[in-house]
Scaffold this motif. Structure first.
Motif, short mmCIF file in Angstrom:
data_model
loop_
_atom_site.label_atom_id
_atom_site.label_comp_id
_atom_site.label_asym_id
_atom_site.label_seq_id
_atom_site.Cartn_x
_atom_site.Cartn_y
_atom_site.Cartn_z
N ILE A 249 66.86 37.57 50.15
CA ILE A 249 66.72 38.97 49.75
C ILE A 249 65.46 39.07 48.91
N PHE A 250 64.61 40.03 49.25
CA PHE A 250 63.43 40.33 48.43
C PHE A 250 63.77 41.51 47.53
N VAL A 251 63.62 41.31 46.22
CA VAL A 251 63.84 42.40 45.27
C VAL A 251 62.46 42.93 44.88
N TYR A 252 62.15 44.14 45.36
CA TYR A 252 60.79 44.68 45.26
C TYR A 252 60.76 45.94 44.43
N ASN A 253 59.89 45.96 43.43
CA ASN A 253 59.70 47.14 42.60
C ASN A 253 58.50 47.92 43.14
N PRO A 254 58.72 49.09 43.73
CA PRO A 254 57.61 49.82 44.35
C PRO A 254 56.61 50.39 43.35
N LYS A 255 57.00 50.48 42.08
CA LYS A 255 56.08 50.99 41.07
C LYS A 255 55.15 49.90 40.56
N SER A 256 55.72 48.75 40.18
CA SER A 256 54.90 47.65 39.67
C SER A 256 54.37 46.76 40.77
N LYS A 257 54.90 46.94 41.99
CA LYS A 257 54.52 46.13 43.16
C LYS A 257 54.86 44.65 42.96
N SER A 258 55.89 44.38 42.16
CA SER A 258 56.33 43.00 41.93
C SER A 258 57.50 42.66 42.84
N VAL A 259 57.65 41.38 43.16
CA VAL A 259 58.72 40.96 44.06
C VAL A 259 59.32 39.65 43.58
N LYS A 260 60.65 39.54 43.68
CA LYS A 260 61.38 38.31 43.42
C LYS A 260 62.28 38.06 44.62
N SER A 261 62.83 36.85 44.70
CA SER A 261 63.65 36.54 45.86
C SER A 261 64.98 35.91 45.47
#
Length: 310
Positions: A249-261
């Protein structure tokens, strides 16, 4: 078109015998909500804590190829669709199939993502036609088709997708209930996130979900990495995007453009296992629960996990 309430003899019998099961399972979910979230040694790539899993495939009800998942406005139920035939299905959080709503044949059979909205309508993705179906599950059923090509700003997306294969289209959809904005992921080449206006008239933003953005896997190459479903987290203002082939699962913040998995792995009976062929994802943050729906023929399942904390 009228609402088609589908209750097979199997479903009727199941409903009678599952009352105690549903009560017991609901109690377990409430109890799970008060369990402390697991603290992981690393913020990235935690595993999952399994609560329960249920078989869900029911060919007799047209639910043999589950795809897409979303919390419904009815407590204890999720919305899902199936590739097998045009239909919208209510699935209990204990895996028991409830009402099914047959959609007009014009809706097509290549249904993928599903998302519930505050007004009671349900958004369904049609991959081959590249369109969004706005479904009101009423009697008679109401349906409006909105081609992605009709949205203002689509020409910019079209330039990026000019070489995209027909079977690499929109796969997942979700809604931010606070703003009404709609998010659609396209799994192909390139992978894109489309941010749509609440009125489904404009594409407000186009975001490549490429390797540079953090969408990568040790399991598969960049060309093979797919995106099969997504859900919105109100608490973290982020998208939870599930990938079949990379099993994560990719956890993506569309505002900060950061991603964790998050790895789609868990322990059951002392054995390390993986969630195979995930197609849908939903979050119940009130209870701290993560739902994953798989498309694995007769082995298709609804998994219930604790939501991991980063």
């Amino acid at each position: 078109m009228t609402e088609n309430r589908v209750f097979s003899s199997k479903a009727e019998i199941s409903r009678c015998f599952c009352k105690l099961r549903r009560l017991a399972f609901t109690a377990s979910l409430v109890a799970a909500a008060f369990l402390p979230w697991t603290d992981f040694a690393h913020a990235d790539n935690p595993g999952l804590t399994l609560i329960a899993s249920f078989k869900v495939a029911d060919k007799s009800e047209g639910f043999s190829e589950p795809s897409g998942l979303s919390l419904s406005n009815a407590e204890g139920f999720l919305w899902s669709v199936s590739d097998a035939e045009p239909g919208l299905h209510l699935l209990g959080t204990d895996g028991v199939l409830g009402n099914s709503f047959k959609l007009p044949s014009l809706a097509g059979s290549d249904l993928e993502g599903v998302a519930s909205r505050k007004d009671g309508s349900v958004l369904v993705l049609q991959e081959t036609d590249r369109s969004i179906l706005v479904v009101h599950p009423t009697d008679p059923i109401q349906l409006t088709t909105i081609p992605l090509t009709s949205l203002k700003g689509y020409s910019d997306a079209a330039e990026l997708l000019v070489g995209n294969p027909l079977n690499k289209g929109p796969e997942g959809i979700t809604v931010d209930p606070d703003t009404g904005r709609v998010f659609v992921v396209i799994e192909g080449q390139p992978r894109l996130l489309l941010v749509l206006s609440p009125e489904l008239t404009d594409i407000e933003e186009i975001i490549p979900l490429d390797r540079e953005a953090g969408f990568m896997s040790d399991r598969v190459g960049d060309d093979e990495l797919d995106l099969s479903g997504l859900a919105w987290s109100r608490s973290s203002r982020s998208l939870w995007i599930v990938s079949d082939k990379s099993r994560q699962i990719f956890v993506y913040n569309p505002k900060s453009k950061s991603v964790k998995s998050i790895s789609l792995t868990f322990t059951e009976d002392g054995k390390q296992k993986e969630v195979k062929h995930p197609e849908g994802i939903a979050l119940d943050e009130t209870r701290g629960l993560l739902y994953i729906l798989t498309d694995d023929a007769k082995k298709s399942r609804l998994y219930v996990f604790n939501i991991p904390k980063f």
